[in-house]
Design a protein around this motif. Structure first.
Motif, short mmCIF file in Angstrom:
data_model
loop_
_atom_site.label_atom_id
_atom_site.label_comp_id
_atom_site.label_asym_id
_atom_site.label_seq_id
_atom_site.Cartn_x
_atom_site.Cartn_y
_atom_site.Cartn_z
N LEU A 166 0.82 -1.22 0.00
CA LEU A 166 0.00 0.00 0.00
C LEU A 166 0.85 1.27 0.00
O LEU A 166 0.32 2.38 0.06
CB LEU A 166 -0.95 -0.01 1.20
CG LEU A 166 -1.98 -1.16 1.18
CD1 LEU A 166 -2.84 -1.14 2.43
CD2 LEU A 166 -2.87 -1.09 -0.06
N GLY A 167 2.17 1.10 -0.05
CA GLY A 167 3.06 2.25 -0.25
C GLY A 167 3.30 3.12 0.97
O GLY A 167 3.64 4.30 0.83
N TYR A 168 3.15 2.54 2.18
CA TYR A 168 3.38 3.33 3.40
C TYR A 168 4.82 3.13 3.89
O TYR A 168 5.51 2.17 3.52
CB TYR A 168 2.38 2.93 4.49
CG TYR A 168 0.99 3.47 4.19
CD1 TYR A 168 0.61 4.73 4.63
CD2 TYR A 168 0.08 2.73 3.44
CE1 TYR A 168 -0.65 5.24 4.34
CE2 TYR A 168 -1.17 3.22 3.14
CZ TYR A 168 -1.54 4.48 3.60
OH TYR A 168 -2.79 4.99 3.31
N LYS A 206 -3.51 3.11 -2.64
CA LYS A 206 -2.18 3.22 -2.05
C LYS A 206 -2.03 4.62 -1.45
O LYS A 206 -2.88 5.49 -1.66
CB LYS A 206 -1.12 2.97 -3.12
CG LYS A 206 -1.19 1.57 -3.73
CD LYS A 206 -0.24 1.38 -4.87
CE LYS A 206 1.17 1.20 -4.43
NZ LYS A 206 2.07 0.79 -5.53
N LYS A 207 -0.95 4.81 -0.72
CA LYS A 207 -0.73 6.10 -0.06
C LYS A 207 -0.73 7.25 -1.06
O LYS A 207 -1.25 8.33 -0.78
CB LYS A 207 0.61 6.06 0.70
CG LYS A 207 0.92 7.34 1.45
CD LYS A 207 2.29 7.26 2.12
CE LYS A 207 2.65 8.57 2.79
NZ LYS A 207 4.00 8.52 3.42
N VAL A 212 -4.55 -0.37 -6.51
CA VAL A 212 -3.97 -1.70 -6.60
C VAL A 212 -5.12 -2.71 -6.46
O VAL A 212 -5.94 -2.62 -5.54
CB VAL A 212 -2.89 -1.93 -5.52
CG1 VAL A 212 -3.42 -1.70 -4.12
CG2 VAL A 212 -2.32 -3.35 -5.63
N ASN A 236 -1.76 -9.21 -3.88
CA ASN A 236 -1.72 -8.27 -5.00
C ASN A 236 -1.97 -9.04 -6.31
O ASN A 236 -1.21 -9.93 -6.67
CB ASN A 236 -0.35 -7.57 -5.05
CG ASN A 236 -0.29 -6.47 -6.09
OD1 ASN A 236 -0.95 -6.53 -7.12
ND2 ASN A 236 0.52 -5.47 -5.84
#
Length: 546
Positions: A166-168, A206-207, A212, A236
């Motif tokens: 999730l891009g954190y 995502k952040k 996604v 994913n």
């Protein structure tokens, strides 16, 4: 068993009693000599109590690990670390309880040892710990995201894979987010309590706001009948989703032109056959002269023409129109809410763009048929038949027009590329007719000879200029490529009914009487007489004019 306390009367010999067969009990005196021990203790310490010499021995000599449990603190009963014994290759673990018995002067009289069997408990704890460690390892090292969350949408725990997915930056940042508002692409996508315990596909944010696609296996954890929290695995599936979309796209589109395919067209035709979309117009398009170009320049050039025609069609139609490749060099278009007058104006624009793109380079045009449905009584499939008939009528008219200019256009193509000069072709035609008459050829054969004298080298228009116009001696590879012009010319002539009569003459005009010519090595009278005649006058013209 009753513990003795200070002030109690101390018996001469004190023997603690244990009711079960799992625990050990024994006593030692102030000088650490064994006074008594129960039967299990004897077995684990390998003692033979019937041998009275064991009683009175120092406990250190009997139990080597005793030093771990000795203490000078007699004020309170003490507990030490676990005692471990081995019997018949099995490990036994005991929790050691020691009660000191002292007199009024606080001098040690006895130590009472009670060893409680905790083997099963320790093994269960060890198994639990290993299980937790294994789960923790799976949790942290899984390539899939794993989480626990509250029923109202807050993360309790999340693994590194989910954080990364999730891009954190870290777990804390992700856990601080509201799942329903910040993670799901749409709040309504988050399943309710009764929708869990099954696999579902959804999209998450995502952040950075990117989407996604994921597959989530989620379940509810209960305490009795009360739901406590959710836990699940997040996979994913972006690549899988892209592949599925690509497969779906390819199933509806023509792979070469990127237009819709015939299957999709026919499905959409049913959907669009609705009164609210009347009038519906259908346009069918066929490329005239496509076979000639395809045979002359090869399928690669033919594919290029189809793709560029598709681009022209995309420019001319709206997004709601269905533009499809119908098969081969045919295209078909459905235009909902379009009158015949509007369809005719669109067709005029298509003709103009097509001529601008192709006519200078290739001898091609379009045959186009139109039909319009204005009422429910008309059958939509009959509409396509009408459009097809109109297209074929147009094709017949176009064919007559094209064939009348075909020979002139091909001759011009040779002149423009400097393969043949106008004077050379004029001389060749004149010499051919003179020799043909001398040989008493029929009028029909003289016509063939005249046409062949102009177009015998037509196959050269498909050979690279680098080879045709090279001032240097051709390499073996280039010479072989040059020799192919006879076969290419044969295909060009065969693809057009006006030229079919000279196809064999084009193919064999480089054959030799002795059989050493090309492409088939024909000899003598097996070479068509028109081809032999052209070879002679072509050589004569070269010798007298070059």
């Amino acid at each position: 068993f009753k513990f003795l306390k200070t002030g109690d009367i101390i018996p001469v010999r004190f023997e603690p009693k244990i009711d079960n067969e799992k625990d050990i009990a024994f006593t030692i005196d102030g000088k650490e000599r064994l006074l008594s021990i129960n039967s299990l203790g004897q077995k684990l310490l390998n003692l033979n109590i019937s041998n009275k010499s064991v009683i009175g021995k120092n406990i250190k000599d009997i139990w080597p690990d005793y030093y771990k449990f000795s203490s000078n603190d007699y004020k309170n009963p003490i507990e030490k670390e676990y005692a471990v014994f081995y019997k018949d290759s099995r490990e036994f673990i005991y929790d050691v309880h020691i009660d000191p018995i002292v007199d009024n002067r606080k001098s040690l009289i006895y130590k009472i040892f009670i060893l409680i069997d905790i083997t099963d408990k320790i093994n269960a704890e060890k198994a639990l710990r290993q299980s937790e460690e294994k789960f923790r390892s799976i949790f942290e090292n899984s390539l899939d995201g794993i989480y626990q969350s509250t029923l109202d949408g807050k993360y309790i725990a999340a693994n590194n894979a989910l954080v990364k997915m999730l891009g954190y930056e870290n777990k804390e940042e992700l856990i601080s987010r509201n799942i329903k508002k910040d993670i799901y692409y749409s709040e309504k996508d988050r399943p309710q309590l009764n929708e869990r315990d099954k696999l579902f596909v959804t999209s998450l944010k995502k952040k950075d706001g990117a989407i996604v696609w994921v597959e989530i296996s989620s379940s509810v954890v209960y305490e009795g009948s009360t739901p406590l929290y959710y836990e699940g695995i997040v996979r994913n599936i972006d690549e899988r989703k892209k592949s599925e979309e690509e497969i779906k796209y390819l199933s509806y589109h023509d792979f070469l032109t990127d237009l819709y395919n015939r299957y999709f067209f026919e499905e959409e035709l049913k959907r669009l056959d609705s009164e609210r979309l009347f009038p519906i117009s259908v346009i069918i398009i066929d490329i005239n002269g496509f076979k000639l170009v395809n045979d002359t320049f090869g399928h690669e050039k033919g594919d290029e023409i189809l793709k560029n025609t598709a681009k022209i069609l995309k420019i001319c139609f709206r997004k709601e129109d269905i533009v499809a490749r119908y098969g081969g060099d045919e295209f078909i278009i459905i235009l909902p809410s379009t009158t015949k007058v509007v369809a005719i104006s669109i067709v005029a624009r298509i003709h103009d763009l097509f001529k601008q793109k192709f006519y200078k380079e290739f001898i091609m045009s379009l045959s186009i048929g139109i039909a319009t449905k204005e009422s429910r009584e008309q059958n939509i499939n009959e509409l396509i038949k009408i459009a097809e008939d109109n297209m074929y009528k147009h094709k017949l008219i176009e064919k007559q027009s094209m064939h009348s200019s075909m020979i002139t256009s091909l001759e011009k193509a040779l002149e423009e590329r400097n393969y043949e000069t106008h004077e050379h072709m004029r001389r060749m035609r004149s010499l051919a007719l003179k020799l043909g008459k001398k040989l008493q050829f029929s009028e029909e054969r003289l016509d063939e000879l005249s046409l062949l004298s102009s177009l015998h080298d037509i196959g050269k228009i498909a050979i690279s200029d680098n080879i045709i116009l090279s001032p240097l001696k051709l390499t073996n590879e280039e010479h072989e490529m040059m020799k192919k012009h006879t076969e290419i010319g044969f295909r060009i002539a065969n693809s057009n009914s006006d030229l079919a009569s000279i196809a064999k003459g084009i193919l064999s005009h480089h054959e030799r009487w002795d059989g050493k010519g090309y492409p088939m090595g024909l000899e003598g009278k097996r070479i068509p007489i028109t081809a032999r005649t052209i070879s002679i006058i072509d050589a004569y013209d070269a010798m007298t004019n070059d």
